[in-house]
Design a protein around this motif. Sequence first.
Motif, PDB file in Angstrom:
ATOM      1  N   ASP A 222       0.801  -1.228   0.000  1.00  0.00           N
ATOM      2  CA  ASP A 222       0.000   0.000   0.000  1.00  0.00           C
ATOM      3  C   ASP A 222       0.834   1.279   0.000  1.00  0.00           C
ATOM      4  OD1 ASP A 222       0.973   0.005   2.582  1.00  0.00           O
ATOM      5  OD2 ASP A 222      -0.978   0.310   3.543  1.00  0.00           O
ATOM      6  N   HIS A 223       2.167   1.146   0.096  1.00  0.00           N
ATOM      7  CA  HIS A 223       3.028   2.331   0.117  1.00  0.00           C
ATOM      8  C   HIS A 223       4.416   1.935  -0.361  1.00  0.00           C
ATOM      9  CE1 HIS A 223       5.011   5.993   1.532  1.00  0.00           C
ATOM     10  NE2 HIS A 223       3.807   6.524   1.723  1.00  0.00           N
ATOM     11  N   ALA A 237       4.871   1.560  -4.487  1.00  0.00           N
ATOM     12  CA  ALA A 237       3.482   1.347  -4.098  1.00  0.00           C
ATOM     13  C   ALA A 237       2.751   0.622  -5.230  1.00  0.00           C
ATOM     14  CB  ALA A 237       2.804   2.680  -3.805  1.00  0.00           C
ATOM     15  N   THR A 521      -0.128  -4.053   4.138  1.00  0.00           N
ATOM     16  CA  THR A 521       0.088  -2.780   4.815  1.00  0.00           C
ATOM     17  C   THR A 521       1.554  -2.659   5.231  1.00  0.00           C
ATOM     18  OG1 THR A 521      -2.168  -2.789   5.679  1.00  0.00           O
ATOM     19  CG2 THR A 521      -0.580  -1.344   6.770  1.00  0.00           C
ATOM     20  N   TYR A 527       8.574   3.483   5.182  1.00  0.00           N
ATOM     21  CA  TYR A 527       8.079   4.241   4.027  1.00  0.00           C
ATOM     22  C   TYR A 527       9.251   4.888   3.278  1.00  0.00           C
ATOM     23  CZ  TYR A 527       3.114   4.246   5.480  1.00  0.00           C
ATOM     24  OH  TYR A 527       1.822   3.898   5.799  1.00  0.00           O
ATOM     25  N   TYR A 529       9.653   7.923  -0.011  1.00  0.00           N
ATOM     26  CA  TYR A 529       8.832   8.932  -0.683  1.00  0.00           C
ATOM     27  C   TYR A 529       9.501   9.377  -1.971  1.00  0.00           C
ATOM     28  CZ  TYR A 529       6.465   9.125   3.823  1.00  0.00           C
ATOM     29  OH  TYR A 529       5.776   8.813   4.959  1.00  0.00           O
TER      30      TYR A 529
END
Length: 529
Positions: A222-223, A237, A521, A527, A529
Amino acid sequence: MARRRAETAAATAAGTTKDESSDTKLPAGRHFKPHRKTALWIKIVAIALSGVLVIGLGAAGLLYLKLQNNITTAPLNAALSPGKGNSSQQPEDTGSLQILILGTDTRAGANSEYGTLADSSGEGNSDVMLLMNISADNSQVSVTSFPRDLMVPIPDCKRPDGNVIYGQAMGQLNSALAGGPGCTVAAINDLTGLTIDHFMLADFTAVKELSTALGGVEVCVDHAMYDVNGSFLKLPAGKSLVQGEQALAFLRTRHAFGDASDLARIAAQQYFLGSLVRKLKSDGTLTNLPQLYTLADVVTKNLTIDQGLANVPAMVSIAKRLAKIDVANVAFVTVPTEPYVRDPNRVQLLEPAAGQFFAVLRNETPLTKVAPTPTSNSTVAPTASSAATVPATAEPTVPVAPAYDKSIQPITVTNGSTVAGRSLELIKALAGQGYTLSSNGGDIAAQNKTTILYGADMADVAHDVAVLFKISDSAVHSDPTVRGVKVVVGTDWISGVDFGTVTVPKDIVSSTAAESDQCLTVNPLYYTY
């Protein structure tokens, strides 16, 4: 007439007949056509086909021998006192089948690039423990995950090299692999009451090569993420196709998903397997012999298996069985657990749910609801209304003297069901049948399987008690340390006085192989970015 004979004789003397000497010859009969030479092209084709056939059979034989020579085996049950489950037989096309799939974290041999022998040597520890159960009618498959830090009794085991590894009253399940894969088989047999038929032990290399041979396995997160502290798994993702090192990293990462627990890691492994099953089914790999050979070559080079699986026909038989099963009937389960009382960083079985689930496995109770496709030779059992009625013949009743006095037979009911007060209901039922000397043996640690034990000269009483409670004779055992009869109530019998009703724990199935629209998840700590 005399003239004709003379003409014939003269012709014979001349070496010919009248017909043969004439210019017009008689036509040949239809069954005696003139011999013709075989066309050259037909000979060439026949020789070529014969050559191809010989080469093909020879190649098939060589491929078979190659696969056979790849195979590494170890004993199925390594316990010093193996009891049931110590014989390894070739799998059949029907009948329930349990295969324990193990993943080792050893750094020996080709796995040295992932660390040193100081990290994990020899057999290593079990990073992955999956029990695959194929139902007798090939309509259902359950894949049960056992946490690596599940605390259970570890039996004494004899390693493949002959050395003895002594067990523990309570130890981490993944440590049983120190006694060889057959020691983990023995520990799970004791834990569940099952008799595991086969095992497969894979290392890091096996995972890499198998995922590559399949052309990758689709996963979704999901990320965008990067596991900088462990497996170094890096994914964008959404959906990705992982294979080789990336597939291994996906299965090894312990912190990147969910709450970073071992249970979250198991959920990711089950997710990967569900996607793998869908790919095998959609690609038709399990019924495509060339593709199946490619996988078999990878599998046999990188797995250790028991002797019953150590032949190509056995592996093909399992593939054929799996090919028949609807993906919606491939259920993934994690053994019910709770924090271990002595160390919350480890887990123990959650009772009575774990015992109920093991009873489900032993009784082959379906975990999913999709009906199997009916076959042409299926039969329907006659109903009570359609069965022929046979008039009953009245027989005179003859009183039978009791074999013993029920009121003086010592029977103890011990409660290992984890349900408070469970013994009292059964003592009351015994008293109602005349066994008035029954007593409460108190509560003991959870027992996954109900048993009846009996002492000297008490076999007949034990048998009658089993009949009263509808317990199978296979659960009745002699025990010289018992005075009278002892009923040990397990977590597979948590209510009622009739044994046999199997309760499927609520929400025991975490997912099925048919669920393709979910994304894992990612732990926010990883994470990118």
